[in-house]
Design a protein around this motif. Structure first.
Motif, short mmCIF file in Angstrom:
data_model
loop_
_atom_site.label_atom_id
_atom_site.label_comp_id
_atom_site.label_asym_id
_atom_site.label_seq_id
_atom_site.Cartn_x
_atom_site.Cartn_y
_atom_site.Cartn_z
N LEU A 141 0.80 7.61 10.84
CA LEU A 141 -0.47 6.99 11.23
C LEU A 141 -0.29 5.50 11.50
O LEU A 141 -0.84 4.97 12.48
CB LEU A 141 -1.55 7.24 10.18
CG LEU A 141 -2.11 8.65 10.22
CD1 LEU A 141 -2.81 9.01 8.90
CD2 LEU A 141 -3.08 8.80 11.39
N LEU A 142 0.47 4.82 10.67
CA LEU A 142 0.71 3.40 10.93
C LEU A 142 1.46 3.22 12.25
O LEU A 142 1.14 2.32 13.03
CB LEU A 142 1.50 2.77 9.78
CG LEU A 142 0.73 2.56 8.48
CD1 LEU A 142 1.64 1.95 7.42
CD2 LEU A 142 -0.51 1.69 8.69
N LYS A 154 0.84 -1.21 0.00
CA LYS A 154 0.00 0.00 0.00
C LYS A 154 0.87 1.25 0.00
O LYS A 154 0.55 2.24 -0.66
CB LYS A 154 -0.94 0.00 1.20
CG LYS A 154 -1.94 -1.11 1.21
CD LYS A 154 -2.99 -0.92 0.15
CE LYS A 154 -4.03 -2.02 0.28
NZ LYS A 154 -5.17 -1.81 -0.58
N ARG A 155 1.98 1.22 0.73
CA ARG A 155 2.88 2.38 0.77
C ARG A 155 3.46 2.65 -0.61
O ARG A 155 3.56 3.79 -1.04
CB ARG A 155 4.00 2.15 1.79
CG ARG A 155 4.86 3.40 2.00
CD ARG A 155 5.98 3.12 3.00
NE ARG A 155 6.61 4.32 3.46
CZ ARG A 155 7.54 4.99 2.76
NH1 ARG A 155 7.90 4.57 1.57
NH2 ARG A 155 8.07 6.09 3.26
N GLY A 165 -11.06 3.66 -6.35
CA GLY A 165 -10.69 2.39 -6.96
C GLY A 165 -9.28 1.96 -6.60
O GLY A 165 -9.01 0.77 -6.45
N LEU A 166 -8.39 2.91 -6.46
CA LEU A 166 -6.99 2.60 -6.12
C LEU A 166 -6.80 2.30 -4.63
O LEU A 166 -6.06 1.39 -4.26
CB LEU A 166 -6.08 3.77 -6.50
CG LEU A 166 -5.77 3.96 -7.97
CD1 LEU A 166 -5.05 5.29 -8.19
CD2 LEU A 166 -4.92 2.80 -8.47
N PHE A 167 -7.44 3.09 -3.78
CA PHE A 167 -7.14 3.06 -2.35
C PHE A 167 -8.28 2.58 -1.47
O PHE A 167 -8.10 2.42 -0.27
CB PHE A 167 -6.68 4.45 -1.88
CG PHE A 167 -5.43 4.89 -2.56
CD1 PHE A 167 -4.20 4.38 -2.19
CD2 PHE A 167 -5.48 5.80 -3.60
CE1 PHE A 167 -3.04 4.76 -2.83
CE2 PHE A 167 -4.32 6.20 -4.26
CZ PHE A 167 -3.10 5.68 -3.87
N GLU A 222 -5.21 0.47 8.17
CA GLU A 222 -4.70 0.81 6.84
C GLU A 222 -5.57 1.84 6.12
O GLU A 222 -5.04 2.74 5.46
CB GLU A 222 -4.58 -0.47 5.98
CG GLU A 222 -3.87 -0.26 4.67
CD GLU A 222 -2.37 -0.05 4.82
OE1 GLU A 222 -1.81 0.75 4.05
OE2 GLU A 222 -1.75 -0.67 5.69
N ASP A 223 -6.89 1.75 6.25
CA ASP A 223 -7.77 2.72 5.59
C ASP A 223 -7.53 4.13 6.10
O ASP A 223 -7.51 5.09 5.33
CB ASP A 223 -9.25 2.36 5.79
CG ASP A 223 -9.67 1.13 5.02
OD1 ASP A 223 -8.98 0.75 4.06
OD2 ASP A 223 -10.72 0.57 5.39
N VAL A 224 -7.38 4.26 7.41
CA VAL A 224 -7.14 5.58 8.01
C VAL A 224 -5.76 6.08 7.59
O VAL A 224 -5.60 7.26 7.23
CB VAL A 224 -7.29 5.55 9.54
CG1 VAL A 224 -6.89 6.88 10.17
CG2 VAL A 224 -8.73 5.18 9.92
N ALA A 225 -4.77 5.20 7.61
CA ALA A 225 -3.42 5.61 7.19
C ALA A 225 -3.42 6.06 5.74
O ALA A 225 -2.81 7.09 5.39
CB ALA A 225 -2.44 4.47 7.40
#
Length: 149
Positions: free
Chosen positions: A40-41, A3-4, A79-81, A47-50
């Motif tokens: 945030l992590l 994700k990063r 769509g991406l995140f 993950e959604d909040v980060a």
């Protein structure tokens, strides 16, 4: 792809690493957004909040009014995140921050309309944002409580 890495790649393609960030001389918006995601992590955010934090100013905000992504592109970002991360970024772009998050009276900063938002997630994003910008949280006790026991 992590994700990063996805966040970094998307921000690069959007030109966020070519836009200077107003709070730190010599630092780009992209660097600030990736730092916010990482912070945030480290704070234990999901993950959604980060990701929402990593995207928090792509639509501009009440403070940082540079628009990197136009509202018409929201479905692409979702769509991406993911829808939740995109919604958090969208909500962050609209709110009267940081004061609305501190007081709990969250409104659209342009219209004054009261907004129904995930205030806890947005507060955590704001905390990471302010910390990365070097702002002392002492003047925002409700936000500061998000990271102190």
């Amino acid at each position: 792809m992590s994700k990063r890495h996805l966040l970094f790649t998307a921000l690069k393609r959007l030109g966020a690493f070519r836009k200077m960030h107003q709070s730190h001389v010599g630092r780009t918006l992209g660097e600030h957004l990736v730092n916010t995601y990482d912070d945030l992590l480290r704070m234990g955010a999901d993950e959604d909040v980060a990701l929402g934090g990593g995207l928090h100013s792509i639509y501009g905000t009440s403070v940082f009014q540079t628009v990197t992504v136009k509202p018409e592109q929201r479905p692409i970002i979702a769509g991406l995140f993911g829808e939740r991360a995109e919604q958090l970024a969208w909500d962050f772009s609209r709110i009267n921050r940081p004061d609305g998050l501190e007081s709990g009276d969250v409104r659209d900063y342009r219209t004054g309309e009261k907004l129904e938002v995930d205030i806890e997630a947005l507060r955590l994003i704001e905390v990471a944002n302010l910390i990365d910008n070097g702002v002392k949280l002492a003047k925002y006790p409700n936000l500061e409580r998000m990271i102190t026991p």
